[in-house]
Design a protein around this motif. Structure first.
Motif, short mmCIF file in Angstrom:
data_model
loop_
_atom_site.label_atom_id
_atom_site.label_comp_id
_atom_site.label_asym_id
_atom_site.label_seq_id
_atom_site.Cartn_x
_atom_site.Cartn_y
_atom_site.Cartn_z
N UNK A 1 3.62 11.59 6.32
CA UNK A 1 4.86 11.62 5.39
C UNK A 1 5.15 10.25 4.83
N UNK A 2 5.09 9.21 5.43
CA UNK A 2 5.27 7.89 4.81
C UNK A 2 4.10 7.40 3.78
N UNK A 3 2.97 7.88 4.23
CA UNK A 3 1.83 7.45 3.19
C UNK A 3 2.01 8.34 1.88
N UNK A 4 2.27 9.66 2.26
CA UNK A 4 2.24 10.42 0.88
C UNK A 4 3.31 9.97 0.09
N UNK A 5 4.58 9.53 0.74
CA UNK A 5 5.70 8.97 -0.02
C UNK A 5 5.43 7.85 -0.77
N UNK A 6 4.72 6.84 -0.22
CA UNK A 6 4.29 5.43 -0.63
C UNK A 6 3.20 5.81 -2.05
N UNK A 7 2.14 6.49 -1.45
CA UNK A 7 1.18 6.62 -2.85
C UNK A 7 1.77 7.48 -3.67
N UNK A 8 2.62 8.44 -3.49
CA UNK A 8 3.42 9.22 -4.72
C UNK A 8 4.03 8.18 -5.42
N UNK A 9 4.82 7.27 -4.95
CA UNK A 9 5.55 6.22 -5.59
C UNK A 9 4.62 5.57 -6.55
N UNK A 10 3.73 5.15 -5.92
CA UNK A 10 2.75 4.19 -6.64
C UNK A 10 2.05 4.87 -7.97
N UNK A 11 1.71 6.32 -7.78
CA UNK A 11 1.15 7.08 -8.80
C UNK A 11 2.39 7.33 -9.94
N UNK A 12 3.59 7.49 -9.42
CA UNK A 12 4.68 7.73 -10.32
C UNK A 12 4.69 6.25 -11.30
N UNK A 13 4.84 5.02 -10.67
CA UNK A 13 4.76 3.73 -11.44
C UNK A 13 3.79 3.60 -12.29
#
Length: 589
Positions: A174-186
């Motif tokens: 869950x943590x990695x999906x969240x952080x990669x999702x945030x990176x892709x958003x940026x």
């Protein structure tokens, strides 16, 4: 040196087990994690157990890393590192260094952090656990990404994701999906970001994680970037999170800033302005630079939306000045575009044109980074797939070479497997997959003895299906069995590895929660009841909904100090719940 006594060995095993539970619950139940770590420190000191003390301090340091000051966490980690070095414990030493690498990142000492973290993943000890490398991989991903090396950052991120998925760790996945999702958003890859963040959000609904605030905020942000403010508002309002002790620095400010942006997108200016000011105060209190920029940008956009262009320009110029040396292109683009619009609305066309040029320069840069990131993502996923294929192929070749030599051992293994399967069948209820009543009798007494020596609470829940006989009589036993299966499925999803779920009777289930107060067990059981009410069961053309259960909860040692007394108190509370109208949970005291 004399051999340790059995009592001494039991004490050391208990400290080791409590440390393991504290480590495993750091992302899902920080309150339990720090409580157990604190207890282990005291017990290890009393028992003169240097290894147990070092791992308890490691648990404490990781908790401080997330929820306390970096100075406090750093001091504990330095102490812990020294203890592991003295013990010659390479696994503990590298876990401590993973934490210190994170501290160096927070101090912006990126070269030193990179050196420390790369040493962790390049030299794993033989005694390491599979997930030990995660903490270094994850932090290396964050470090490279935020220093501008997007390809290296994404590669480490996806390696960390592959590791936690392979090891089936839902909180870390869950943590990695969240952080990669945030990176892709940026990077502007909003479709990819939305898919990743939605996966993280789904996991967080069944596996509580302390960083749910960031998942919600980032997912709402993606909806806003994709032009769906109504979806962002529904997400934020239907998942309201009460204030609590486990917000990390900046979490509360970020969530308030996204709410302000959502209200502004819907022209609800007064609500947006109030929320943005509150977010700015919190961001400055937390010294969170990126959220500070977000708040200033929103205050500028809100003032312009209200027709106060001079005020808006002031806020936006302050946002521009807040970028610093490390510019997050996500905020840069929004601020430059807002400044161009604000100056144009104030008839300052030359200045507006200058900011519009800056915006387009950054936008082209952003498009290039986005396109490269999409290519990098596909390349990295292909590389990881190839590595997995090669690993599987090598393993298969090894198996083929050893087949002839293993024929005799295979017969022995086959017999042992059958014995293991028989033991498992004897332990499990065949319909629900829950443990049977015999296992409760074997394990509850042992658990209560451990709780008595370690001074932690244990809560016991007896729950009973409401109107189960009517379900069987009206719909048939097939439907009744499926109802029990669905309830058991929900229980498997919601409980921790350290919890115990037992089919106590026909439609009666017993749950045992170590290191959990009755009030906390009540909240867990209430959530289970809420989910069960929403569950529908269909077998063939027969269906049933509006399912409920009643439950009674007793807590060790408050309501009973031995198994029988605790079960009796929970049973009496269950009886009161039934008598009071069912569909409810009652505490024994």
């Amino acid at each position: 040196m004399p051999a340790p006594t059995p009592q001494r060995l039991d004490e050391l095993r208990e400290i080791r087990e409590l440390n393991r539970i504290a480590w495993d619950s750091q992302h899902t139940d920080p309150a339990q994690s720090i409580a157990l770590a604190t207890r282990c420190i005291a017990r290890a000191q009393l028992a003169s157990d240097p290894s147990g003390l070092a791992y308890a301090l490691l648990n404490k340091a990781y908790h401080e890393y997330y929820f306390s000051t970096k100075e406090q966490s750093e001091q504990t980690l330095i102490d812990t590192e020294a203890r592991f070095r003295a013990l010659g414990d390479r696994r503990g030493l590298l876990l401590a260094r993973s934490g210190l690498g994170g501290i160096l990142m927070r101090r912006h000492e990126f070269d030193a952090a990179r050196s420390v973290l790369e040493s962790v993943i390049n030299d794993p000890p033989e005694a390491s656990e599979p997930l030990d490398a995660y903490y270094a991989l994850y932090r290396l991903g964050y470090l490279h990404f935020n220093c501008g090396d997007v390809q290296a950052g994404l590669r480490y991120y996806y390696k960390a994701l592959a590791l936690v998925q392979r090891e089936r760790s839902l909180p870390l996945t869950c943590q990695m999906l969240s952080d990669i999702g945030s990176a892709q958003m940026e990077l502007g890859n909003f479709t990819e970001a939305k898919a990743l963040l939605e996966q993280a959000f789904v996991i967080s609904r069944t596996t509580p994680v302390f960083f749910i605030h960031m998942i919600l905020g980032n997912l709402a942000n993606v909806h806003l970037e994709m032009g769906n403010a109504d979806a962002a508002l529904r997400l934020l309002e239907s998942n309201a999170i009460e204030s609590g002790p486990f917000y990390r620095e900046g979490d509360r400010a970020f969530l308030m800033a996204v709410k302000a942006q959502t209200y502004a997108s819907l022209s609800r200016w007064d609500e947006a302005e109030s929320q943005a000011h509150a977010a700015l105060d919190q961001a400055r209190q937390d010294d969170y630079a990126e959220v500070n920029s977000h708040c200033l940008w929103q205050l500028g956009a809100i003032a312009c939306g209200k027709g106060q262009f001079d005020v808006g320009i002031g806020w936006l110029l302050e946002a521009e000045a807040s970028f610093g040396a490390e510019q997050n292109i996500f905020y840069v683009l929004h601020v430059y575009k807002a400044l161009a619009d604000a100056y144009a609305s104030s008839a300052q066309y030359q200045t507006a044109f200058n900011y519009l040029k800056r915006y387009h320069q950054q936008y082209e840069k952003s498009l290039g980074a986005s396109a490269k990131a999409q290519f990098f993502t596909l390349q990295i996923q292909h590389e990881l797939t190839q590595v997995q294929f090669e690993r599987d192929y090598a393993l298969q070749q090894q198996i083929n070479l050893e087949t002839l030599n293993n024929e005799l051992r295979h017969k022995v293994t086959e017999i042992e497997s059958l014995q293991t399967a028989l033991r498992e069948q004897a332990m499990r209820d065949p319909l629900t997959g829950l443990y049977n009543r015999r296992i409760l009798g074997e394990q509850l007494g042992t658990l209560l003895n451990l709780a008595r020596r370690s001074d932690f609470a244990v809560s016991l829940v007896l729950l009973d299906m409401d109107h189960f006989k009517q379900i069987n009589d009206m719909h048939g036993h097939g439907v009744g069995d499926q109802v029990l299966v669905e309830l058991s499925r929900l229980i498997h999803q919601r409980i921790r590895d350290s919890d115990l779920a037992v089919r106590y009777g026909g439609e009666e289930i017993c749950l045992v929660f170590p290191s959990t107060t009755a009030e906390h067990a009540y909240a867990k059981t209430q959530l289970l009841l809420d989910l069960f009410r929403q569950t529908g069961v269909q077998v063939g053309d027969k269906s049933i909904s509006n399912l409920t259960f009643s439950a009674g909860i007793a807590q060790f040692p408050r309501d009973g100090t031995y198994s029988e007394a605790l079960l009796q108190m929970a049973d009496k509370a269950l009886y009161r719940a039934k008598a009071a109208g069912r569909n409810r949970i009652i505490l024994a005291s």
